[in-house]
Write a protein that holds these residues in place. Structure first.
Motif, PDB file in Angstrom:
ATOM      1  N   HIS A 166       4.418 -63.041 -38.231  1.00  0.00           N
ATOM      2  CA  HIS A 166       3.969 -61.479 -38.401  1.00  0.00           C
ATOM      3  C   HIS A 166       3.882 -60.374 -37.201  1.00  0.00           C
ATOM      4  N   PHE A 167       4.232 -59.520 -37.410  1.00  0.00           N
ATOM      5  CA  PHE A 167       4.270 -58.480 -35.661  1.00  0.00           C
ATOM      6  C   PHE A 167       4.127 -56.994 -35.983  1.00  0.00           C
ATOM      7  N   LEU A 168       3.272 -55.855 -35.589  1.00  0.00           N
ATOM      8  CA  LEU A 168       2.956 -54.958 -35.699  1.00  0.00           C
ATOM      9  C   LEU A 168       3.211 -54.405 -35.182  1.00  0.00           C
ATOM     10  N   GLY A 169       4.396 -53.054 -34.914  1.00  0.00           N
ATOM     11  CA  GLY A 169       4.138 -51.944 -33.312  1.00  0.00           C
ATOM     12  C   GLY A 169       3.479 -51.433 -33.361  1.00  0.00           C
ATOM     13  N   THR A 170       2.906 -50.399 -32.427  1.00  0.00           N
ATOM     14  CA  THR A 170       2.530 -49.196 -32.230  1.00  0.00           C
ATOM     15  C   THR A 170       2.975 -48.413 -31.625  1.00  0.00           C
ATOM     16  N   PHE A 171       2.700 -46.760 -32.188  1.00  0.00           N
ATOM     17  CA  PHE A 171       3.156 -45.827 -31.668  1.00  0.00           C
ATOM     18  C   PHE A 171       2.297 -45.123 -31.076  1.00  0.00           C
ATOM     19  N   ASN A 172       1.417 -45.164 -29.341  1.00  0.00           N
ATOM     20  CA  ASN A 172       0.301 -44.040 -29.076  1.00  0.00           C
ATOM     21  C   ASN A 172      -0.274 -44.690 -29.944  1.00  0.00           C
TER      22      ASN A 172
END
Length: 155
Positions: free
Chosen positions: A47-53
């Motif tokens: 699994h992967f988690l993407g963040t924006f700022n």
């Protein structure tokens, strides 16, 4: 201030809960996907988690199947679409695959086909419905796969 998109592989239960919450919001609430179809193969997936700022914005996973490596569950929260989160998710997931990978595929919603095509995926077979949503199977073609694997895995 420069916008920052980051994606990391997650195994921590707290991070996994964030991944699942993003998927629930996008697939179950927004796209009306039946929950029983959304939650499968979780333990065998990476699994992967993407963040924006530094704010959770997207999720994805890959898993090995009898055919090869399947990229799945790409989800970006509505308020973060258009900022490159999906592109960084795809690149990071591809970069994380084992070096001996021979076959990479996914089932793409119609609205995401253009994103996957930028990475060398090609539609294969007829359009089909999955969880009430129209899709195409897409495969990373061997010439693009070989180039990608041999050149630092950057597209």
């Amino acid at each position: 201030m420069q916008s920052k998109v980051e994606v990391k592989k997650v195994t921590d239960p707290a991070d996994l809960e964030i991944v699942f919450a993003i998927r629930r919001k996008v697939f179950v609430e927004e796209q009306d996907c039946p929950p029983e179809l959304e939650w499968e193969f979780e333990d065998e997936s990476t699994h992967f988690l993407g963040t924006f700022n530094d704010t959770p914005a997207g999720a994805a996973r890959w898993r090995q199947t009898e055919k090869g490596y399947k990229l799945e569950r790409f989800a970006v929260l509505k308020e973060f679409r258009g900022f490159g989160v999906g592109k960084v998710l795809v690149r990071t997931v591809l970069d994380n695959l084992p070096p001996d990978v021979q076959y990479i595929y996914l089932n793409a919603q119609l609205t995401a086909i253009g994103l996957y095509e930028k990475f060398g995926f090609v539609k294969e077979g007829p359009q089909f419905e999955e969880a009430g949503i129209q899709h195409f199977k897409m495969v990373l073609k061997s010439s693009k796969l070989n180039f990608y694997m041999a050149n630092g895995r950057e597209t």
